[in-house]
Design a protein around this motif. Structure first.
Motif, PDB file in Angstrom:
ATOM      1  N   PHE A   1      -1.805  15.728   8.060  1.00  0.00           N
ATOM      2  CA  PHE A   1      -1.087  16.883   8.225  1.00  0.00           C
ATOM      3  C   PHE A   1       0.245  16.794   9.233  1.00  0.00           C
ATOM      4  CE2 PHE A   1      -5.927  17.928   9.153  1.00  0.00           C
ATOM      5  CZ  PHE A   1      -6.224  18.992   8.838  1.00  0.00           C
ATOM      6  N   LEU A   2       0.642  15.968   9.482  1.00  0.00           N
ATOM      7  CA  LEU A   2       2.559  16.296   9.189  1.00  0.00           C
ATOM      8  C   LEU A   2       3.542  16.700   8.663  1.00  0.00           C
ATOM      9  CD1 LEU A   2       3.322  12.322  11.397  1.00  0.00           C
ATOM     10  CD2 LEU A   2       2.918  14.534  12.205  1.00  0.00           C
ATOM     11  N   LEU A   3       2.913  16.355   7.698  1.00  0.00           N
ATOM     12  CA  LEU A   3       3.840  16.607   5.918  1.00  0.00           C
ATOM     13  C   LEU A   3       3.575  18.665   5.845  1.00  0.00           C
ATOM     14  CD1 LEU A   3       3.618  14.401   3.216  1.00  0.00           C
ATOM     15  CD2 LEU A   3       5.308  14.867   4.510  1.00  0.00           C
ATOM     16  N   VAL A   4       2.133  18.341   6.403  1.00  0.00           N
ATOM     17  CA  VAL A   4       1.843  20.093   6.146  1.00  0.00           C
ATOM     18  C   VAL A   4       2.441  20.971   7.781  1.00  0.00           C
ATOM     19  CG1 VAL A   4      -0.335  21.915   6.840  1.00  0.00           C
ATOM     20  CG2 VAL A   4      -0.769  19.600   5.527  1.00  0.00           C
ATOM     21  N   ALA A   5       2.597  20.430   8.717  1.00  0.00           N
ATOM     22  CA  ALA A   5       2.752  20.997   9.666  1.00  0.00           C
ATOM     23  C   ALA A   5       4.477  21.065  10.206  1.00  0.00           C
ATOM     24  CB  ALA A   5       3.179  19.883  11.597  1.00  0.00           C
ATOM     25  N   CYS A   6       5.282  19.840   9.131  1.00  0.00           N
ATOM     26  CA  CYS A   6       6.369  19.992   8.894  1.00  0.00           C
ATOM     27  C   CYS A   6       6.538  21.905   8.302  1.00  0.00           C
ATOM     28  CB  CYS A   6       7.162  19.004   7.508  1.00  0.00           C
ATOM     29  SG  CYS A   6       7.244  17.410   8.799  1.00  0.00           S
TER      30      CYS A   6
END
Ligand code: GLU
Length: 885
Positions: A709-714
């Protein structure tokens, strides 16, 4: 010199006449005192009777018509001119026979033929004045030339007929101060008192006639007319007045053509043709009789002009004649005439009818005229039965009587009674025993003051312009029931003295609606869908269609309105009467592309459901356990969203659907990509750390989810920034399809393109993730793992990379194009499908068809390789997170 030579005769005559007040003594049986001949030929130019006469009236009449461009007399008689001349003689006879009007005086005449020619009229008129002047010179010098009575001055002149003749004559006579009274010259040019001070007329001026015509046209509700005029001093001022009034009253002139004296047949034909083609159904003729005659004859004889038949003619006083209309009834059966209001004078008819070629001795033209005009074959004949009195005859009588009344006034004012008249110097013995001279200016003064009821029934008095008040008869050509012949029937009148609204009056016996029935002559009205455009060539303008997005829904509008946004005219090629919605073009579920996408989505979703069901069913089997269930769920969610995103691509573009498209597309794609990437990183780290006894940190499922989700959040941050920089919106573009015959456009709806820099950033971000994933995939593909886990992930990543490459290609290739949405949507679906196949396909296959392999012992791991399950031997099993549970 000034002998009262007449006194005894005058006294005798007065006694005689007072005894027979009413019986008119016609003088026509005795020959005239003198017949006048042309100096160059034996043509008779006139005749006179001045012998023993007290006051001589000159007379100018168009007895013949002219030939060769108006320069010479022809042999052709002009019926109207001949009658008018006889009317003058008749009026003189009547006055001379009247014992109460001018007792003790007798009027003589000096009549000349003008042949409707200015030059001839001037030649003759100069005779009037030169003879008079000579008289004075000769008298003073004592050079008496013949009988004294022969030298009596022409006191005044009656005539001429046409304005173009009267105008030069009026200039001449003004010079010699000889009053002139015309019975027919109506040109308003003659209103100029400074120029034509000695000119008076018993016919109203043409400015009033033009007004009467305009009132008639307005009453008939005609507003579109053509005009033809004689290019002379009658027609030109007349038609100018008409045009001026027409302009003020909103009557539109279609054709306006002159007829010149010099016109040859083909020129008449030209006018006739133009007229026949005119769209105006009413034609106003301000022409001389001869010009109208030629024009109507040309039209009658020309097949091309025949479609003029049935149209309406409005004829001015010189043209409105029964004779003319009857001759050309084929084209002029609908003829309206505006004629000075007079009643035909019955006593003149009696007088004229009893004239015969043998009895009318004083008129030297009688023989020839009767032969020509009344088809006399034998020697002694009268006027034929079809004779009709010329309309201006009463006005000639009025003119002669005006002189008589002016004389009467002079005599009662200045002369002593009984009258002692000195004819040779036109004076009388006055009250004080001296003489009172009746010169031109004195006669003019008295003429301006006359006010009497003429025997014709007309009230005669002259206004400051020297004209009588304007009353016109409005006549219509009709067929007389009994005789089946054409007559101009008076149907109403126009009186300048009445209030404007009542100036034009139709007799109660006439049904106005019937009179104007069937005839319309109006500027073409523009129907709805067309607007009236002003053009210099016609005051009617032209009707132009309202095209494209312009429309008009009213009759006769002068401008088009514009359709509201997103609407277009219903008839964009021929004129729009209303607006219709423009067809909106966007990716719709019913389009071919739409159907393909829906099918893809359905297949995908079915596959997702299938895979999910299989996973749930085999939830606790090793193959599911070994896959890293949390990550798989994330990937499945991503795949599902990829298919669901189709829905947003198929919605009608709106800010909401466009925004959702961008969010869902990037989110679902990134979710798959990031989940795979995180998974690959984890596999790599686990294998990289095999030698190290401690297990790698942050590899438990929660961390995986958090990392994902962190990667997606970026990526989503970039998406939201992009949404803020360029708000999602709809771009509408009108598209005209050239092959579309009716020119209807389509409105292409597209989502606005995000800011290019951010798109590039987003793509770079995904590309970076993909490169990383692919690199890791290359590394991990060799790693032994439970059920070839690393291999499936690697294949998925490769295919995702391929799809991403396709995505970028198609994004760039279709940028700004209408199919971009469809291409993007299908690329996303294909990506999802490929991941679904590569990542889940083999597992589901094993679960269903190869259950024997779905056990920790029988994984599809190659012989000799370590599986992830074995990791807990060095790393506590519960902490690897790979084969959790
Ligand atoms: N009114 C015409 C003109 O002034 C003449 C008409 C006639 O002669 O009847 O020329």
């Amino acid at each position: 010199m000034e002998q009262p030579f007449l006194t005894s005769r005058v006294l005798f005559l007065s006694i005689l006449l007072s005894m027979s007040d009413c019986a008119i003594q016609y003088d026509h049986t005795s020959p005239p005192e003198r017949v006048l001949y042309s100096r160059t030929s034996d043509r008779i130019t006139g005749f006179k009777d001045t012998l023993d006469k007290d006051v001589i009236l000159g007379g100018l009449f168009p007895v013949h018509v002219s030939q060769s461009m108006g320069g010479q007399c022809s042999d052709r008689f002009r019926s109207s001119g001949f009658q008018r001349m006889e009317a003058m003689l008749f009026a003189i006879d009547s006055i001379n026979s009247n014992s109460s009007l001018l007792p003790g005086m007798s009027l003589g005449y000096d009549i000349r033929d003008t042949c409707v020619s200015e030059n001839i009229a001037l030649d003759e008129s100069i005779d009037f004045v030169l003879e008079s002047d000579q008289l004075e010179v000769e008298s003073c010098g004592g050079m008496s030339n013949g009988n004294a009575s022969d030298r009596v001055k022409v006191s005044s002149v009656i005539g001429a007929s046409s304005s173009s003749v009267s105008i030069p004559v009026a200039s001449l006579l003004r010079l010699f101060r000889v009053p002139q009274i015309s019975y027919a010259s109506s040109s308003s040019a003659l209103n100029n008192r400074d120029r034509y001070e000695y000119f008076l007329r018993t016919v109203p001026p043409d400015n009033q006639q033009a007004m009467a015509m305009i009132d008639l046209i307005e009453r008939a509700n005609w507003s579109f007319v053509s005009t033809i005029y004689s290019d002379n001093l009658y027609g030109e001022p007349g038609i100018n007045q008409f045009h001026e009034l027409a302009h003020r009253r909103g009557i539109c002139i279609d054709l306006n053509l002159p007829i010149k004296e010099s016109f040859l047949d083909y020129e008449y034909q030209y006018v006739a043709d133009r007229l026949a083609n005119s769209t105006a159904n009413v034609t106003v003729l301000f022409t001389s009789f001869e010009h109208a005659d030629m024009l109507l004859r040309t039209m009658t004889n020309s097949n091309r002009s025949i479609n003029k038949a049935g149209k309406v003619w409005i004829a001015s006083d010189s043209t409105a004649s029964t004779v003319l209309a009857a001759n050309y009834a084929q084209v002029a059966s609908e003829l309206w005439g505006v004629l000075p209001a007079t009643n035909l004078h019955a006593p003149f008819d009696d007088y004229y009818r009893q004239l015969s070629t043998s009895s009318n001795k004083r008129n030297p033209w009688t023989q020839d005229a009767f032969k020509q005009l009344y088809n006399c074959a034998h020697n002694d004949c009268n006027v034929s039965s079809d004779y009709s009195q010329n309309e201006k005859v009463p006005l000639v009588i009025d003119a002669v009587y005006s002189i008589a009344y002016a004389l009467k006034e002079f005599i009662s004012d200045k002369c002593s009674a009984p009258l002692v008249w000195y004819a040779n110097n036109q004076s009388c013995q006055s009250h004080n025993g001296r003489t009172a001279v009746l010169n031109g200016s004195v006669l003019l003064q008295h003429l301006m003051n006359v006010s009497f009821t003429s025997p014709t029934g007309n009230e005669v008095s002259f206004n400051e312009n020297g004209t009588v008040k304007a009353i016109y008869n409005i006549a219509v050509l009709k067929v007389e029931q009994e005789t089946s012949s054409y007559v101009l029937e008076n149907v109403g009148y126009w009186n300048e003295n009445l209030p404007i609204a009542n100036r034009l009056h139709f007799y109660a016996t006439q049904n106005e609606n019937e009179l104007f029935d069937d005839f319309t002559s109006q500027c073409q009205k523009c129907p709805p869908g067309q607007f009236k455009r002003a053009v210099t060539s016609s005051c009617c303008g032209t009707c132009d269609p309202c095209l494209g997005s312009n429309f008009t829904n009213t009759n006769s509008s002068t401008m088009c309105m514009t359709c509201p946004d997103n609407m277009w005219g219903n008839n964009p090629l021929t004129g729009n009467t209303h607006c219709i919605d423009i067809d909106e073009s966007y990716l719709k579920p019913s389009d071919a592309w739409g159907i393909v996408l829906i099918i893809l989505a359905i297949i995908g979703l079915i596959a997702v459901v299938f895979v999910t069901s299989a996973f749930i069913w085999f939830w606790n089997t090793p193959i599911v356990k070994s896959s890293g269930r949390e990550q798989m769920i994330l990937v499945l969610i991503g795949i599902t969203l990829c298919f669901v995103s189709t829905l947003f691509f198929l919605l009608k573009p709106s800010p909401a659907s466009c925004g959702l498209q961008r969010i869902v597309m990037w989110f679902s794609y990134s979710l798959i990509l990031c989940a795979l990437c995180v998974k690959l990183i984890r596999i790599t780290r686990i294998f990289m750390q095999q030698s190290i006894s401690s297990r790698p940190r942050f590899i438990t499922p929660p961390y995986q989810i958090i990392f994902t989700f962190l990667l997606v959040a970026c990526q989503m941050m970039l998406v939201f920034i992009s949404l803020l920089v360029v708000n999602p919106g709809v771009k509408k573009e009108l598209h005209h399809n050239k092959t579309n015959d009716n020119n209807f456009p389509t409105l292409i709806l597209q989502c606005t393109t995000p800011h290019i820099a951010l798109v590039v950033l987003q793509m770079l971000y995904n590309t970076a993730l993909l490169i990383t994933s692919n690199a890791l995939a290359v590394v991990t593909i060799r790693f032994p793992a439970n059920f070839n886990e690393s291999r499936y992930v690697a294949f998925s990543t490769f295919s995702l990379g391929l799809m991403w490459f396709l995505f970028i290609l198609s994004y760039v290739a279709t940028n700004g194009s209408t199919i971009q949405t469809a291409v993007l949507s299908s690329t996303i679906q294909l990506s999802a499908l490929s991941v679904l196949l590569c990542l889940f396909g083999p597992r589901v296959f094993i679960m269903i068809f190869w259950p024997s392999h779905n056990s920790s012992e029988s994984g599809m791991k190659p012989a000799g390789t370590k599986d992830l399950e074995s990791l807990p031997q060095r790393v506590p099993k519960s902490q690897t997170g790979v084969t959790v549970e």
